[in-house]
Design an enzyme around this catalytic site. Structure first.
Site: not given
Ligand code: EPZ
Length: 417
Positions: A23, A92, A116, A121-125, A304, A396
């Protein structure tokens, strides 16, 4: 397609060395494109996600060489602000190109990463952060389009401490004009690793690892040489394998500080754990004690590691409760453990696991990376033979997983179908 075949019930013993963090790598590899000159990244894990990202950078025009665990990235020739879907769909984390392309070119067109198996996996933030910096952001036809005549530093308060959003905003802000404050920032170790790497390129980032990250924009960044931190989740997975098999292993090349929530939980489950410098020794009990766990942003228990831990708890002497608070569907994989005889009831985002003396080896399928890790842990402790289909999903994120487990005494083979 390939699968794993494991003969279970062997206690793992011996030593294993942990590789670089997946990551962290998938954030730092695109960050290297921001340098005026070439960057060398060391301790990069030899995993599929890294190989895919290297190819994406080459397709974008960068010069990339990858020699086992060392990658060099030269941004010369990297001139396009467009990362098409057919390129980015394979990974991703390629959504970090949004922050990089915006910082580099003032515009970006990036294919939307899919969801997935662990949930939407939204990206609004991420978009909230880009807009705060003055960018127009739109999502249409599966493409994120960003444009900013000039990026200007600003405060951004994240609704959730999103790792991805924290990283993407840091990438976009490091060459913006003025100061950006990311509040309610994610504190994961790989956020800190990226900040350290960007600072070695000339960025001015303070506070990474805390709730508030301050980024003072600079005009340009230079190439760097950076060593990726060890993978805390790979480490956690091997720790779980030792506990699940009642083994006794030493894991080398770790940063024990990053493992505190996992160490605490496994000690509750009856493991004896000794930490010293960059190694950690784990001795598993005959059968684990039941524990309750809730996944939380760092420094809480990492989501994770929830899936491999659940595999451990299927053998606990009692009932455990696992609450997955980070994702909507990160318990979907338990059906595969139930096939092996696990007694797990899922209600919403909570799993109640009634421990049994032994699982029974069965043919199962990895539905996502950490679900695959969970099945490996379960197969190592189960009676009989476990076949895990979808090995490419596991590979992966886990470097040389078969060789490392063989070194620890596991009876495991990789079978190409
Ligand atoms: C990272 O994902 C990791 N991936 C994930 O690891 C890990 O589970 C996650 O952080 C939490 O620690 C990588 O680093 C490549 P988040 P990320 O943004 O960045 C919600 C693995 O197995 N959210 O902290 O996508 C989201 O839906 C993977 O190695 C929004 O609502 O995690 C989730 O419920 C799987 N809006 C929560 O926040 C947004 O704009 C945490 O997501 C962004 C996120």
């Amino acid at each position: 397609m390939a699968r794993l075949v494991i003969e279970g019930r062997r206690k793992l013993t011996g030593k294993v060395r942990i590789g670089g963090s997946k990551n962290s790598s998938v954030a730092i590899i695109p960050a290297a494109l921001l340098g005026e000159g070439p960057s060398t990244l060391e301790n990069v894990p030899a995993i599929l996600d890294v190989k895919v990202f290297a190819q994406i950078l080459k397709d974008l025009g960068a010069l990339v060489s990858l020699n086992k665990n060392t990658m060099t990235v030269s941004p010369n020739g990297f001139t396009s602000h467009i990362a098409p879907y057919d390129l980015v769909r394979k990974l991703r984390a390629s959504y970090y190109l949004m922050g990089v392309l915006l910082a580099k070119f003032g515009k970006a067109e990036v294919g939307l990463p899919g969801g997935c198996d662990i949930g939407p996996r939204p990206i609004d933030q991420h978009l909230k952060g880009f807009r705060a910096l003055g960018a127009d952001a739109s999502v249409e036809g599966g493409v994120v389009r960003l444009y900013a005549s000039k990026l200007v530093g600003a405060p951004v308060y994240l609704d959730i401490p999103s790792v991805g959003a924290t990283i993407n905003i840091m990438l976009a802000a490091c060459m913006a004009e003025g100061t950006t404050l990311i509040e309610n920032a994610a504190k994961e170790p790989h956020v800190v690793d990226l900040a350290n790497c960007l600072n070695s390129m000339g960025a001015r980032i303070n506070g990474a690892g805390t709730d508030i990250i301050r980024i003072r924009g600079v005009k340009t960044l230079k190439g760097t040489c950076h060593s990726i931190i060890p993978d805390d989740i790979e480490t956690a997975t091997y720790m779980m394998a030792a506990v699940a098999t009642g083994g006794d292993i030493e894991i080398c090349g770790v940063i024990t500080k990053h493992l505190e929530p996992v160490v605490a939980k496994l000690k509750e489950a009856g493991a004896l754990i000794e930490q010293n410098g960059d190694f950690i020794k784990v001795v598993g009990p005959e059968r684990p004690k039941p524990v309750n766990v809730k996944t939380l942003p760092y420094p809480g228990f990492p989501t994770d590691a929830q899936q491999p831990l659940t595999a451990v708890l299927t053998r606990a002497r009692g009932v455990s409760v696992v609450q997955e608070s980070m994702y909507d569907n990160r318990l979907g994989y338990v059906g595969e453990l139930v096939k092996m005889g696990a007694n797990i009831k899922v209600q919403g985002k909570t799993a109640v696991i009634e421990g049994a003396p032994r699982l029974v080896g069965s043919p199962v399928r990895a539905t996502d990376l950490r679900a695959g890790a969970s099945l490996v842990v379960a197969g190592l402790s189960a009676a009989g033979t476990t076949e895990i289909y979808g090995l490419e999903i596991i590979e992966r994120g886990y470097e040389s997983v078969v060789d490392k487990l063989k070194t620890l005494g596991a009876c495991i083979e990789r079978i190409e179908d």
